[in-house]
Design a protein around this motif. Structure first.
Motif, PDB file in Angstrom:
ATOM      1  N   THR A 189     -26.914  47.913  58.322  1.00 18.21           N
ATOM      2  CA  THR A 189     -25.919  47.271  59.171  1.00 18.21           C
ATOM      3  C   THR A 189     -24.925  46.467  58.340  1.00 18.21           C
ATOM      4  N   VAL A 190     -23.873  46.017  59.018  1.00 16.03           N
ATOM      5  CA  VAL A 190     -22.902  45.138  58.372  1.00 16.03           C
ATOM      6  C   VAL A 190     -23.585  43.871  57.862  1.00 16.03           C
ATOM      7  N   ALA A 191     -24.541  43.354  58.641  1.00 14.04           N
ATOM      8  CA  ALA A 191     -25.277  42.162  58.212  1.00 14.04           C
ATOM      9  C   ALA A 191     -26.030  42.432  56.913  1.00 14.04           C
ATOM     10  N   ASP A 192     -26.649  43.620  56.808  1.00 15.68           N
ATOM     11  CA  ASP A 192     -27.343  43.986  55.568  1.00 15.68           C
ATOM     12  C   ASP A 192     -26.359  44.022  54.393  1.00 15.68           C
ATOM     13  N   ALA A 193     -25.188  44.614  54.644  1.00 14.50           N
ATOM     14  CA  ALA A 193     -24.187  44.730  53.578  1.00 14.50           C
ATOM     15  C   ALA A 193     -23.698  43.369  53.115  1.00 14.50           C
ATOM     16  N   LEU A 194     -23.418  42.472  54.061  1.00  9.76           N
ATOM     17  CA  LEU A 194     -22.939  41.138  53.700  1.00  9.76           C
ATOM     18  C   LEU A 194     -23.999  40.356  52.924  1.00  9.76           C
ATOM     19  N   ALA A 195     -25.256  40.562  53.271  1.00 10.95           N
ATOM     20  CA  ALA A 195     -26.334  39.892  52.545  1.00 10.95           C
ATOM     21  C   ALA A 195     -26.364  40.344  51.088  1.00 10.95           C
ATOM     22  N   ARG A 196     -26.107  41.634  50.864  1.00  7.18           N
ATOM     23  CA  ARG A 196     -26.084  42.147  49.495  1.00  7.18           C
ATOM     24  C   ARG A 196     -24.857  41.640  48.737  1.00  7.18           C
ATOM     25  N   VAL A 197     -23.730  41.578  49.425  1.00  4.68           N
ATOM     26  CA  VAL A 197     -22.487  41.129  48.793  1.00  4.68           C
ATOM     27  C   VAL A 197     -22.582  39.669  48.366  1.00  4.68           C
ATOM     28  N   ARG A 198     -23.376  38.876  49.067  1.00  6.26           N
ATOM     29  CA  ARG A 198     -23.470  37.437  48.784  1.00  6.26           C
ATOM     30  C   ARG A 198     -24.231  37.124  47.498  1.00  6.26           C
ATOM     31  N   ARG A 199     -24.879  38.084  46.910  1.00  6.93           N
ATOM     32  CA  ARG A 199     -25.682  37.816  45.717  1.00  6.93           C
ATOM     33  C   ARG A 199     -24.838  37.169  44.627  1.00  6.93           C
ATOM     34  N   SER A 200     -25.334  36.067  44.105  1.00  8.24           N
ATOM     35  CA  SER A 200     -24.549  35.289  43.143  1.00  8.24           C
ATOM     36  C   SER A 200     -24.406  35.977  41.790  1.00  8.24           C
ATOM     37  N   ASP A 201     -25.286  36.931  41.487  1.00  6.01           N
ATOM     38  CA  ASP A 201     -25.220  37.580  40.183  1.00  6.01           C
ATOM     39  C   ASP A 201     -24.236  38.743  40.151  1.00  6.01           C
ATOM     40  N   LEU A 202     -23.594  39.041  41.278  1.00 10.18           N
ATOM     41  CA  LEU A 202     -22.626  40.134  41.333  1.00 10.18           C
ATOM     42  C   LEU A 202     -21.254  39.665  40.875  1.00 10.18           C
ATOM     43  N   SER A 203     -20.559  40.510  40.138  1.00 15.89           N
ATOM     44  CA  SER A 203     -19.177  40.202  39.794  1.00 15.89           C
ATOM     45  C   SER A 203     -18.310  40.408  41.029  1.00 15.89           C
ATOM     46  N   PRO A 204     -17.166  39.730  41.123  1.00 20.19           N
ATOM     47  CA  PRO A 204     -16.272  39.922  42.273  1.00 20.19           C
ATOM     48  C   PRO A 204     -15.872  41.383  42.472  1.00 20.19           C
ATOM     49  N   ALA A 205     -15.688  42.116  41.374  1.00 19.53           N
ATOM     50  CA  ALA A 205     -15.281  43.517  41.490  1.00 19.53           C
ATOM     51  C   ALA A 205     -16.367  44.360  42.138  1.00 19.53           C
ATOM     52  N   LEU A 206     -17.631  44.136  41.749  1.00 20.91           N
ATOM     53  CA  LEU A 206     -18.722  44.913  42.345  1.00 20.91           C
ATOM     54  C   LEU A 206     -18.981  44.494  43.787  1.00 20.91           C
ATOM     55  N   ALA A 207     -18.714  43.231  44.111  1.00 21.68           N
ATOM     56  CA  ALA A 207     -18.945  42.745  45.469  1.00 21.68           C
ATOM     57  C   ALA A 207     -17.830  43.139  46.426  1.00 21.68           C
ATOM     58  N   ALA A 208     -16.780  43.754  45.932  1.00 22.74           N
ATOM     59  CA  ALA A 208     -15.620  44.069  46.774  1.00 22.74           C
ATOM     60  C   ALA A 208     -15.887  45.210  47.739  1.00 22.74           C
ATOM     61  N   GLN A 209     -16.882  46.046  47.470  1.00 17.66           N
ATOM     62  CA  GLN A 209     -17.192  47.142  48.380  1.00 17.66           C
ATOM     63  C   GLN A 209     -18.623  47.604  48.166  1.00 17.66           C
ATOM     64  N   VAL A 210     -19.166  48.256  49.197  1.00 18.14           N
ATOM     65  CA  VAL A 210     -20.505  48.830  49.117  1.00 18.14           C
ATOM     66  C   VAL A 210     -20.374  50.342  49.257  1.00 18.14           C
ATOM     67  N   TYR A 211     -21.342  51.054  48.687  1.00 19.71           N
ATOM     68  CA  TYR A 211     -21.328  52.508  48.719  1.00 19.71           C
ATOM     69  C   TYR A 211     -22.481  53.011  49.578  1.00 19.71           C
ATOM     70  N   VAL A 212     -22.157  53.888  50.518  1.00 14.78           N
ATOM     71  CA  VAL A 212     -23.152  54.397  51.462  1.00 14.78           C
ATOM     72  C   VAL A 212     -23.617  55.768  50.982  1.00 14.78           C
ATOM     73  N   CYS A 213     -24.924  55.889  50.799  1.00 15.87           N
ATOM     74  CA  CYS A 213     -25.499  57.119  50.247  1.00 15.87           C
ATOM     75  C   CYS A 213     -26.814  57.429  50.952  1.00 15.87           C
ATOM     76  N   ARG A 214     -27.183  58.675  50.945  1.00 13.24           N
ATOM     77  CA  ARG A 214     -28.516  59.058  51.415  1.00 13.24           C
ATOM     78  C   ARG A 214     -29.519  58.724  50.315  1.00 13.24           C
ATOM     79  N   PRO A 215     -30.803  58.530  50.705  1.00 15.13           N
ATOM     80  CA  PRO A 215     -31.823  58.179  49.710  1.00 15.13           C
ATOM     81  C   PRO A 215     -31.902  59.236  48.605  1.00 15.13           C
ATOM     82  N   PRO A 216     -32.312  58.810  47.401  1.00 19.21           N
ATOM     83  CA  PRO A 216     -32.740  57.461  46.989  1.00 19.21           C
ATOM     84  C   PRO A 216     -31.573  56.486  46.842  1.00 19.21           C
ATOM     85  N   ASP A 217     -31.918  55.190  46.886  1.00 21.72           N
ATOM     86  CA  ASP A 217     -30.891  54.146  46.882  1.00 21.72           C
ATOM     87  C   ASP A 217     -30.372  53.812  45.488  1.00 21.72           C
TER      88      ASP A 217
END
Length: 424
Positions: free
Chosen positions: A297-325
């Protein structure tokens, strides 16, 4: 500060801003320069090493300092922008005095210097080192054992000798507020001996962040002075693309030995990156973008984006893929940009808002095409997929800039002026 009114401990000056008379910031204090003197006189403070906006380190003489007060240094209006070069008779107070082991003159007892106090002479602009804050025994600033006391400068001996095995805890403590790029710049200006001591005192994650910001020669030098097991741990803590770049600078024998010491999963990522040509999407990419399954969900994505160890560039978008993750993933479905995540309700499935129009890059895409792609679509990150459509990683704009700028850009000033007037 009124002349001669009070003492200032130098650890409180590390990183403080330097302002001109109009209140415009000139730079930040990175060290202090002192000169040892003969004839029983205390060390004289010559000035500050100031890092200006261009990341150049300049020398600010004490004669141009009009005040040290409330966490700031005030200077006169004209600053010499010539790069600071340490002379043989000069000593860096933060870089060379802190953590140094000396002896009390009266008892010949060994103590470690934790801090240094400076004071302005009455009715003069001269400043001198007047006190040392020391801990008895061999413990550094982070060790709690041992009595601490403040002594006069004349109460200790041992500054005339080059010290081997000098600790670095107090100096590292002054780096805590700094960004990794600023710590890297500080390390670059230390002697190789002191650089190795400070690197040994940093924890693995911090050292990994700092190594990523250092010139390649410094990276190789520091890594080569670490024990192999620790070197492998630091490489694991680095971004895989940066670790691959660093390992590529090592002799084949050393590279393989370190890869064998790394965790198999981390080593596999690095080996995969090293298999691509340097100036291609595969050679530029990181293997650790944010990957989500279609039912997230969007909530799941935002939780991942909030990680403090991510660079701003990597946090700018998420990639949706079929498993494996984890990369290489299952089939790549598309990307969801951060702004879109903010516009949709938290329960929305990311698969329903995925952007599938942008064609991902292949790992052999040359740097020039990657650059044009990012610019054309106003992106800060772009996916890289293999022939089967699996996500291999993502190229971020900062990695592209690293390869577009001159090789020595981390050591190059942004401005070439020798003199800059600040407020006249």
């Amino acid at each position: 500060m009124a002349a001669g009114a009070s003492r200032v401990f130098v650890s409180h000056l590390s990183g403080v801003p330097v302002f001109d008379p109009n209140g415009d910031q000139v730079g930040r204090v990175r060290d202090l320069v002192a000169m040892l003197r003969v004839g029983g006189r205390p060390p004289r403070l010559l000035g500050f090493v100031v890092e200006v906006v261009s990341r150049r380190r300049i020398f600010l003489p004490m004669t141009r300092v009009t005040g040290i007060d409330s966490g700031q240094v005030i200077t006169t209006g004209v600053v010499n922008m010539r790069r600071f070069e340490q002379r043989p008779t000069e000593r860096l107070v933060l870089g060379e005095f802190l953590d140094r082991r000396v002896r009390l003159v009266e008892t010949d007892e060994e103590v470690t210097i934790l801090d240094v106090a400076i004071q302005q002479l009455p009715a003069r602009r001269d400043w001198e080192i007047v006190k040392y804050f020391v801990r008895k025994g061999r413990g550094g600033a982070l060790r709690r054992k041992g009595e601490t006391l403040t002594v006069d400068w004349s109460a200790v001996s041992g500054f005339s000798l080059e010290e081997h095995g000098q600790g670095a805890e107090s100096l590292v403590a002054t780096f805590e507020r700094l960004r990794p790029t600023d710590v890297a710049n500080a390390l670059h200006h230390l002697s190789p001996k002191r650089r190795a001591e400070v690197a040994a005192a940093l924890d693995d994650d911090r050292l990994a962040d700092v190594l990523e910001e250092l010139p390649e020669d410094d990276q190789v030098e520091i890594l080569g002075k670490l024990k192999e097991e620790r070197a492998a741990d630091v490489l694991e803590a680095m971004d895989p693309d940066d670790a691959a770049d660093l390992l590529s600078e090592l002799p084949e024998e050393d590279k393989e030995r370190l890869l064998m010491l790394m965790r198999p999963d981390d080593a596999a990522d690095v080996r995969r990156l090293m298999s691509y040509e340097e100036r291609t999407a595969g050679g530029l990419m990181t293997t650790e973008p944010i990957v989500l399954r279609p039912d997230a969900t969007v909530a799941d994505a935002l939780a991942r984006v909030r990680r403090s160890d991510l660079s701003p560039a990597l946090a700018a978008q998420v990639y949706v893929c079929r498993p494996p993750d984890e990369t290489p993933t299952g089939k790549y479905l598309g990307a969801v940009h951060f702004q879109r995540l903010l516009r949709d309700p938290p329960f929305t499935l990311v698969s329903s808002i995925v952007d599938s129009d942008l064609v991902p890059l292949t790992p052999d895409t040359p740097l020039s095409v990657v650059t044009s792609y990012l610019a054309a679509y106003n992106l800060v990150s772009v996916p890289v997929v293999d022939e089967s459509g699996s996500l291999l990683g993502a190229v971020t704009v900062d990695d592209v800039l690293d390869h577009l700028l001159p090789e020595d850009w981390r050591e190059t000033d942004f401005h070439g002026e020798e003199w800059v007037a600040h407020g006249g």
